[in-house]
Design a protein around this motif. Sequence first.
Motif, PDB file in Angstrom:
ATOM      1  N   VAL A  34       2.101 -44.024 -24.789  1.00 24.24           N
ATOM      2  CA  VAL A  34       2.599 -43.227 -25.909  1.00 24.24           C
ATOM      3  C   VAL A  34       3.775 -42.354 -25.504  1.00 24.24           C
ATOM      4  O   VAL A  34       4.736 -42.190 -26.262  1.00 24.24           O
ATOM      5  CB  VAL A  34       1.457 -42.366 -26.495  1.00 24.24           C
ATOM      6  N   LYS A  35       3.729 -41.796 -24.290  1.00 20.55           N
ATOM      7  CA  LYS A  35       4.836 -40.935 -23.844  1.00 20.55           C
ATOM      8  C   LYS A  35       6.153 -41.711 -23.840  1.00 20.55           C
ATOM      9  O   LYS A  35       7.198 -41.169 -24.208  1.00 20.55           O
ATOM     10  CB  LYS A  35       4.545 -40.387 -22.447  1.00 20.55           C
ATOM     11  N   LYS A  36       6.105 -42.978 -23.429  1.00 22.89           N
ATOM     12  CA  LYS A  36       7.332 -43.781 -23.393  1.00 22.89           C
ATOM     13  C   LYS A  36       7.763 -44.177 -24.800  1.00 22.89           C
ATOM     14  O   LYS A  36       8.959 -44.304 -25.082  1.00 22.89           O
ATOM     15  CB  LYS A  36       7.115 -45.004 -22.520  1.00 22.89           C
ATOM     16  N   VAL A 313      -9.750 -54.610 -11.740  1.00 26.99           N
ATOM     17  CA  VAL A 313      -9.140 -54.662 -13.068  1.00 26.99           C
ATOM     18  C   VAL A 313      -7.616 -54.611 -12.959  1.00 26.99           C
ATOM     19  O   VAL A 313      -6.895 -55.344 -13.646  1.00 26.99           O
ATOM     20  CB  VAL A 313      -9.641 -53.496 -13.946  1.00 26.99           C
ATOM     21  N   ILE A 314      -7.134 -53.764 -12.067  1.00 27.01           N
ATOM     22  CA  ILE A 314      -5.700 -53.502 -11.975  1.00 27.01           C
ATOM     23  C   ILE A 314      -4.913 -54.639 -11.343  1.00 27.01           C
ATOM     24  O   ILE A 314      -3.779 -54.922 -11.731  1.00 27.01           O
ATOM     25  CB  ILE A 314      -5.442 -52.200 -11.177  1.00 27.01           C
ATOM     26  N   ASN A 320       0.572 -53.025 -16.204  1.00 21.65           N
ATOM     27  CA  ASN A 320       0.108 -53.004 -17.592  1.00 21.65           C
ATOM     28  C   ASN A 320      -0.032 -51.556 -18.066  1.00 21.65           C
ATOM     29  O   ASN A 320      -0.751 -50.764 -17.453  1.00 21.65           O
ATOM     30  CB  ASN A 320      -1.252 -53.710 -17.694  1.00 21.65           C
ATOM     31  N   PRO A 321       0.661 -51.163 -19.145  1.00 18.19           N
ATOM     32  CA  PRO A 321       0.596 -49.770 -19.601  1.00 18.19           C
ATOM     33  C   PRO A 321      -0.806 -49.318 -20.005  1.00 18.19           C
ATOM     34  O   PRO A 321      -1.101 -48.136 -19.996  1.00 18.19           O
ATOM     35  CB  PRO A 321       1.555 -49.745 -20.803  1.00 18.19           C
ATOM     36  N   HIS A 327      -5.011 -45.967 -13.199  1.00 17.63           N
ATOM     37  CA  HIS A 327      -4.227 -45.578 -12.023  1.00 17.63           C
ATOM     38  C   HIS A 327      -4.501 -44.120 -11.636  1.00 17.63           C
ATOM     39  O   HIS A 327      -4.491 -43.775 -10.453  1.00 17.63           O
ATOM     40  CB  HIS A 327      -2.740 -45.788 -12.292  1.00 17.63           C
ATOM     41  N   LYS A 328      -4.754 -43.277 -12.641  1.00 18.71           N
ATOM     42  CA  LYS A 328      -5.103 -41.883 -12.339  1.00 18.71           C
ATOM     43  C   LYS A 328      -6.449 -41.829 -11.603  1.00 18.71           C
ATOM     44  O   LYS A 328      -6.617 -41.058 -10.653  1.00 18.71           O
ATOM     45  CB  LYS A 328      -5.172 -41.071 -13.629  1.00 18.71           C
ATOM     46  N   ILE A 329      -7.397 -42.650 -12.068  1.00 22.74           N
ATOM     47  CA  ILE A 329      -8.700 -42.714 -11.406  1.00 22.74           C
ATOM     48  C   ILE A 329      -8.533 -43.259  -9.987  1.00 22.74           C
ATOM     49  O   ILE A 329      -9.119 -42.747  -9.029  1.00 22.74           O
ATOM     50  CB  ILE A 329      -9.664 -43.601 -12.223  1.00 22.74           C
ATOM     51  N   ARG A 330      -7.732 -44.329  -9.867  1.00 24.83           N
ATOM     52  CA  ARG A 330      -7.475 -44.919  -8.545  1.00 24.83           C
ATOM     53  C   ARG A 330      -6.922 -43.886  -7.568  1.00 24.83           C
ATOM     54  O   ARG A 330      -7.382 -43.778  -6.421  1.00 24.83           O
ATOM     55  CB  ARG A 330      -6.471 -46.077  -8.682  1.00 24.83           C
TER      56      ARG A 330
END
Length: 372
Positions: A34-36, A313-314, A320-321, A327-330
């Motif tokens: 959404v930010k993008k 998953v990643i 993938n957006p 990625h934050k969890i990672r």
Amino acid sequence: MVQELLKAFILIFIAEMGDKTQILAMAFATKFPVKKVIAGIFLGSFLNHGLGILLGHYISNFIPINTIQIVAGFAFVGFSLWTLKSDDEDEKEEAEKSKFGAVITVALAFFIGELGDKTQLTAITLSIDAAYPLVILAGSVSGMIATGALGIIVGKKLGDKIPEFTMKIIAASIFMFFGLTKLYETLPDSYLTPLNIVLFLAVLVVAVVFLLRPEIIRRRQGRQTLFKKTSKDLYDYYNKIQSDIGEICLGTESCGSCKGNSCVVGHTKILIQKGLNEEELLLDESVDINEKTLEKKYDKNKVIESLITTLEVIKEDPSNPKYENLHKIRKNLEKILFGKSIENIEVWSDYSSKFTKMDSEIADKVFSVLNN
């Protein structure tokens, strides 16, 4: 100055309520963060309305507005057909790896889509007699961003209740209506002969059938779209990681007083809950993690298991957006293991190389599972 700002904001906001920009914002929010999308709306609207102000002040006598509206009409028809395009995995990967990137893609769509539209014409009209043209520009762009953001929120809520295929048909129909209406109103009468209209509509029907055919075949075969498959994978992931993450913390007996959300584990639980509630596209809460919590005792084996679950998953599509929250969890899990994290994953091989340099022993455990 303030009066001109408010006037421009209110007029643009009212003009765009329920208009195609909200459909565009909703559609792009399913593909990009959404930010993008918001950044793209800002850039596209800024350039579009900036051009409108230039038209109003300098060159409106040289470029006929009617010509611009004809171009915009064909653009709307193009957006309608683009909306119907199949979401096959190869097509989506190619689009996401486009050299333009998310922000530029959205900006171009909004710039072209608003050419000759009522919002640009409003910006032109307001700028003709404006004492502060830049204030008009600020107000009109703010109005576009506000309607775009509202469209994302409303679209997200509707998207939870209306099937994906139905949403696609509705969006395409709206674009087609705007495009055909604008072309009918702006094309010279000499072009609007019965034969030309029939031929044009026949071409559109063929194009629509051709674009919908893969979707119809997929639905008959019961195959999921990539969008639905990704959503299911995320749902399964969040439910699994939620049960695993609770076993990482060894409790206050081992690490002292609980730091709640400022603890790296507590912050990770927030991210997981956001994912379960499907809030990652609408909210971007930032919590300062107390670095001292990284020094506490955790069950490192459980951390490694949770990291493997996340990377499973990643790994197939790191950019993938929809994986922004993952990625934050990672990164939080990496911080627990190494005290630092790998910021971005563009290429999987680069990530595995950086990971191995941080700790080869843990890397062997992680990648031996992922590779199998």
